[in-house]
Design a protein around this motif. Structure first.
Motif, short mmCIF file in Angstrom:
data_model
loop_
_atom_site.label_atom_id
_atom_site.label_comp_id
_atom_site.label_asym_id
_atom_site.label_seq_id
_atom_site.Cartn_x
_atom_site.Cartn_y
_atom_site.Cartn_z
N LYS A 212 0.82 -1.22 0.00
CA LYS A 212 0.00 0.00 0.00
C LYS A 212 0.86 1.27 0.00
N ILE A 213 2.20 1.12 0.07
CA ILE A 213 3.08 2.28 0.17
C ILE A 213 2.88 3.24 -1.00
N LEU A 220 -1.24 11.04 -0.84
CA LEU A 220 -0.72 12.07 0.05
C LEU A 220 -0.04 13.17 -0.75
N ASP A 221 0.78 12.79 -1.71
CA ASP A 221 1.47 13.74 -2.58
C ASP A 221 0.46 14.64 -3.30
N SER A 246 -2.33 15.25 11.12
CA SER A 246 -3.02 14.07 11.61
C SER A 246 -4.52 14.15 11.34
N ALA A 247 -5.10 15.32 11.59
CA ALA A 247 -6.55 15.49 11.40
C ALA A 247 -6.95 15.39 9.93
N LYS A 248 -6.14 15.99 9.04
CA LYS A 248 -6.51 16.05 7.62
C LYS A 248 -6.25 14.75 6.88
N TYR A 249 -5.18 14.06 7.25
CA TYR A 249 -4.73 12.94 6.42
C TYR A 249 -4.75 11.59 7.12
N LEU A 252 -6.01 8.63 5.06
CA LEU A 252 -5.11 8.03 4.07
C LEU A 252 -4.28 6.92 4.71
N PHE A 253 -3.82 7.17 5.93
CA PHE A 253 -3.01 6.18 6.62
C PHE A 253 -3.88 4.99 7.06
#
Length: 404
Positions: A212-213, A220-221, A246-249, A252-253
């Protein structure tokens, strides 16, 4: 052949573009290494800067070269390199910046003691760079600031470049205790030529699954580039804190750690003759689209291609196995057959046939099909229908097989 470079060569976009990209990806790398209470900025206090706990700053000057040495690697950072001394001059000017209230030695010392200065470049270290060697010795306690002052004077006299002379002179003019503190906080990050791989390594260290990297990195980019664009457009500074990131992304993680299928964003290239496709012919037969309705034909083709491409990617990545894909196809064919069987018994003319066929298509277009543990979005569910029609497994008109 002349060695004189044209003005266009000197200013060509490729060299500048990779420099900007290098700076941006280093910014992204710093974001991925943020900790609670820290922030990272792009072109605010420096090319990149980071604010750490207890009011401590790190300034990063980012320098990239496309010039190669005989072995094919990036050229070395020499002792009288313009990038080195322009950077040193810039930091010296920041240290004594009167507009920031640093008019005297106490204020300058207070600033330097709470700041680190990092020169980040893809250039390699020259074995002849005595200045960096002496900085290492100085920071290890093997010589004092007097030795470095003497070496600065030596370099100023050695170079024949008046611009570099001026840069060195600006550094040497720092008050002795300020210069001492500045050089103790000077860092060199050389041979940073794999910045995208460093970003991906940072993702691995956040427990993102190996397969998933690339997916997480690409999303993210894309999102951070867009965020930067709108931030600048609104006249704001690009600064992001750990808490904001942390809040926005976070999602994605979370997606990168999830076993759910990842829906890669891409726009497939459509074939030149769109209307030659079998599934498009099937739609024209029932007047769902007209023979010159290119806009809808392109849209439906993209739905089909996104579905087939994603299925292939998921199987190759190990997110699906082939029997799960086959189970999807068989389930959709069965649903089609249940709607198609006996539907045309009461049709007495071609208009009635088209009406029934259109109704079957509409019903199935409104369904969302199940692929393993995932319910497919409408676009991909429709793409599955078009794919099965294109390979000759389903159709809409009662005579669709004869019309092949």
């Amino acid at each position: 052949m002349s060695d004189i470079r044209s003005f266009s060569d000197k200013t060509k976009a490729d060299d500048k573009s990779i420099g900007f990209d290098f700076q941006y990806y280093y910014f992204l790398y710093r974001i991925l290494n943020l900790k609670t209470g820290q922030t990272v900025g792009l072109e605010v206090k420096d090319d990149v800067h980071s604010e750490l706990d207890a009011d401590f700053n790190i300034l990063f000057q980012i320098k990239h070269t496309v010039k190669k040495n005989a072995e094919g690697g990036a050229i070395a950072l020499t002792e009288l390199d313009t990038d080195l001394w322009k950077t040193m001059r810039n930091w010296s000017e920041i240290i004594i910046d009167k507009s920031e209230g640093r008019t005297g030695v106490p204020q300058q010392l207070d600033y330097v003691r709470k700041t680190e200065f990092h020169l980040v470049t893809n250039k390699s270290l020259s074995t002849k760079n005595e200045f960096i060697a002496k900085i290492v010795e100085f920071q290890d306690g093997m010589c004092d600031v007097n030795t470095l002052q003497v070496h600065l004077k030596y370099l100023e006299e050695k170079t024949e470049d008046d611009t570099i002379k001026g840069y060195i002179r600006t550094v040497a003019k720092l008050e002795k205790t300020v210069l001492d503190a500045f050089l103790r906080h000077l860092k060199f990050e050389l041979e940073v030529d794999d910045i995208i791989q460093r970003c991906k390594q940072a993702l691995r260290e956040k427990i993102i699954a190996e397969d998933k990297i690339d997916f997480v990195f690409e999303r993210l980019d894309s999102n951070i580039r867009s965020e930067n664009f709108f931030t600048v457009k609104n006249g704001e500074s690009i600064v992001i804190s750990f808490e904001q990131f942390s809040a926005k992304y976070r999602r994605l993680f979370d997606g990168g750690r999830s076993k759910q299928l990842q829906y890669y964003q891409f726009s497939p290239e459509v074939p030149a003759d769109i209307f030659a496709q079998r599934f498009i012919k099937r739609l024209v037969e029932i007047e769902d689209i007209s023979p010159d309705d290119e806009e809808d034909a392109v849209e439906y083709t993209r739905h089909k291609l996104r579905m087939t491409t994603l299925l292939s990617r998921w199987v190759q990545a190990g997110d699906l196995v082939q029997d799960e894909v086959m189970a999807l196809h068989e389930d959709v064919v069965l649903r089609w057959r249940n709607n198609f069987r006996g539907a045309f018994k009461k049709c007495t003319n071609s208009a009635a046939v088209i009406e029934v066929a259109t109704a079957i298509l509409k019903t199935l277009r409104n369904e969302r099909f199940q692929l393993s543990a995932d319910q497919l979005p409408t676009e991909l569910s429709n793409g599955e229908l078009y794919h099965l029609s294109d390979i000759g497994r389903i159709g809409w008109h009662q005579d669709w097989k004869e019309n092949d």
